[in-house]
Design an enzyme around this catalytic site. Structure first.
Site, mmCIF file in Angstrom:
data_model
loop_
_atom_site.group_PDB
_atom_site.id
_atom_site.type_symbol
_atom_site.label_atom_id
_atom_site.label_comp_id
_atom_site.label_asym_id
_atom_site.label_seq_id
_atom_site.Cartn_x
_atom_site.Cartn_y
_atom_site.Cartn_z
ATOM 1 N N GLY A 140 1.529 4.156 -15.196
ATOM 2 C CA GLY A 140 1.085 4.615 -14.135
ATOM 3 C C GLY A 140 2.800 4.574 -13.211
ATOM 4 O O GLY A 140 3.430 4.816 -13.543
ATOM 5 N N GLN A 141 1.947 5.907 -11.898
ATOM 6 C CA GLN A 141 2.855 6.138 -10.928
ATOM 7 C C GLN A 141 3.955 4.761 -10.380
ATOM 8 O O GLN A 141 5.197 4.944 -10.733
ATOM 9 C CB GLN A 141 2.643 7.103 -9.871
ATOM 10 C CG GLN A 141 3.275 7.758 -8.948
ATOM 11 C CD GLN A 141 2.821 8.259 -7.659
ATOM 12 O OE1 GLN A 141 1.955 8.260 -6.857
ATOM 13 N NE2 GLN A 141 3.417 9.064 -7.064
ATOM 14 N N ASP B 180 -0.422 -1.611 -20.639
ATOM 15 C CA ASP B 180 -1.629 -0.405 -20.209
ATOM 16 C C ASP B 180 -2.684 -0.480 -21.423
ATOM 17 O O ASP B 180 -2.566 -0.638 -22.465
ATOM 18 C CB ASP B 180 -1.087 0.904 -19.619
ATOM 19 C CG ASP B 180 -1.350 1.631 -18.878
ATOM 20 O OD1 ASP B 180 -2.830 1.386 -19.082
ATOM 21 O OD2 ASP B 180 -1.082 2.103 -18.307
ATOM 22 N N ILE B 181 -3.340 0.820 -21.134
ATOM 23 C CA ILE B 181 -4.376 0.357 -21.898
ATOM 24 C C ILE B 181 -3.788 1.532 -23.107
ATOM 25 O O ILE B 181 -4.544 2.419 -24.075
ATOM 26 C CB ILE B 181 -5.690 1.423 -21.222
ATOM 27 C CG1 ILE B 181 -7.312 1.563 -21.991
ATOM 28 C CG2 ILE B 181 -5.195 2.631 -20.296
ATOM 29 C CD1 ILE B 181 -7.513 0.464 -22.588
ATOM 30 N N TYR C 203 -12.914 4.138 -4.623
ATOM 31 C CA TYR C 203 -11.577 4.025 -4.369
ATOM 32 C C TYR C 203 -11.321 1.622 -3.214
ATOM 33 O O TYR C 203 -10.432 1.265 -3.321
ATOM 34 C CB TYR C 203 -10.744 4.594 -4.030
ATOM 35 C CG TYR C 203 -9.069 4.071 -4.291
ATOM 36 C CD1 TYR C 203 -8.633 3.184 -5.472
ATOM 37 C CD2 TYR C 203 -8.041 4.362 -2.856
ATOM 38 C CE1 TYR C 203 -7.521 2.528 -5.418
ATOM 39 C CE2 TYR C 203 -7.009 3.776 -3.230
ATOM 40 C CZ TYR C 203 -6.373 3.128 -4.548
ATOM 41 O OH TYR C 203 -5.369 2.598 -5.136
#
Length: 320
Positions: free
Chosen positions: A12-13, A35-36, A143
């Site tokens: 991710g970022q 990660d996935i 979120y």
């Protein structure tokens, strides 16, 4: 005995840059990225990598045992704008991954946990200016609800089971190295790419929407400084407010025009406007400053110079 670190959500970022920073500090072999799905070529070649679903406790436990992991950075999450489209999936990922890691800490299978919260924990009834560490939250997004719930669980696991879990509430993050991943503050990254490639940007937030922001270098440094701090200094076990700068789309456009005078911006607010309107304009991070010595280094002018300077030779590569 050497400690080994596991980063969950390393593609991710934030996870990508955190992986590079931790590997630079501790050595590539001591930092396990996961990660996935696989990440970019540079990330995959920089050190060990595992395909891992953060919601699968057995798989997570197996990786922790195999590599003798002592620290976990749980960066996997579905962000604000995307979570509004897939609320149940967002809750499942954001909460079950946290429970899995907290339970490993409870069972003494890992020693230290970092879990990121967000300014999304705040809501429309939160004081907007210099939002204090402890205040009304009442988040209005999926979120934000998951992050507020996560904060309470982190605090609970620390006080109930002695889990050494640490957290910061990230503001909007700006980086030239990686593209954002579905957040409401993403405009503050996109705008630099469009400024260089098209000299124009159509913003999905209104021109006077002020939000707390941070250059990624500061966010990574804050994360690592918090984790390096002595446990007795960490007084807040829910999540620390973290601040650097706050600005509006029109203000970031003005800062870009000091470098690119012909840059233009237009505004077409979408569903993300309501999300942004529920968040603070600025953050009081005095507790982080007091407890573990946090200080931001990048303001808007320095951030704009860094973004445009680094993106100029990469414009074609990153333009959508």
């Amino acid at each position: 005995m050497q400690s080994y670190i596991l980063i969950i959500g390393a593609c991710g970022q934030i996870g990508t840059e955190l992986t590079y920073a931790l590997r630079a500090k501790y050595g590539p072999e001591r930092v396990i990225a996961s990660d996935i799905r696989e990440g970019n070529e540079d990330l995959m070649e920089s050190g060990p990598f595992e395909i891992l679903d953060a919601t699968d406790y057995d798989a997570l436990e197996e990786v922790v045992a195999y590599y003798e992991i002592s620290e976990v950075y749980l960066m996997a999450a579905m962000l604000s704008a995307t979570a509004e489209k897939f609320p149940e999936r967002a809750w499942d990922l954001n909460m079950n991954s946290l429970f899995n890691v907290l339970n490993l800490g409870k069972e003494k299978k890992i020693e230290k946990i970092f879990w990121p919260s967000s300014i999304a924990v705040f809501g429309p009834n939160t004081p907007k200016e210099r939002t204090p560490q402890s205040t009304v939250m009442e988040p209005s997004t999926v979120y934000g609800i998951s992050k507020q719930s996560g904060e309470r669980w982190c605090d609970y696991y620390h006080h109930k089971y002695g889990v050494d879990v640490r957290s910061v509430r990230y503001p909007g993050l700006i980086s030239w190295k990686t593209m954002p991943g579905g957040g409401t503050t993403d405009y503050a990254v996109e705008i630099y790419h469009r400024a260089l490639s098209q000299r124009a940007y159509n913003c999905f937030l209104g021109e006077n929407t002020k939000l707390p922001m941070m250059f990624m270098n500061d966010a990574i440094r804050a994360t690592m400084e918090l984790m390096d701090s002595d446990a007795e200094k960490i007084k807040v076990r829910s999540s620390y407010n973290l601040a650097a700068m706050d600005f509006t789309p029109s203000e970031i456009a003005e800062s870009i025009r000091t470098h690119l005078p012909d840059f233009t911006i237009s505004y077409e607010p979408d569903f993300r406007q309501a999300i942004a309107d529920s968040w603070p304009n600025s953050i009081d991070d005095s507790r982080a400053r007091q407890d573990w010595g946090w200080r931001a280094a990048f303001d808007l002018e320095r951030t704009t110079g860094e973004m445009l300077g680094h993106l100029s030779p990469r414009t074609n590569e990153h333009t959508e």
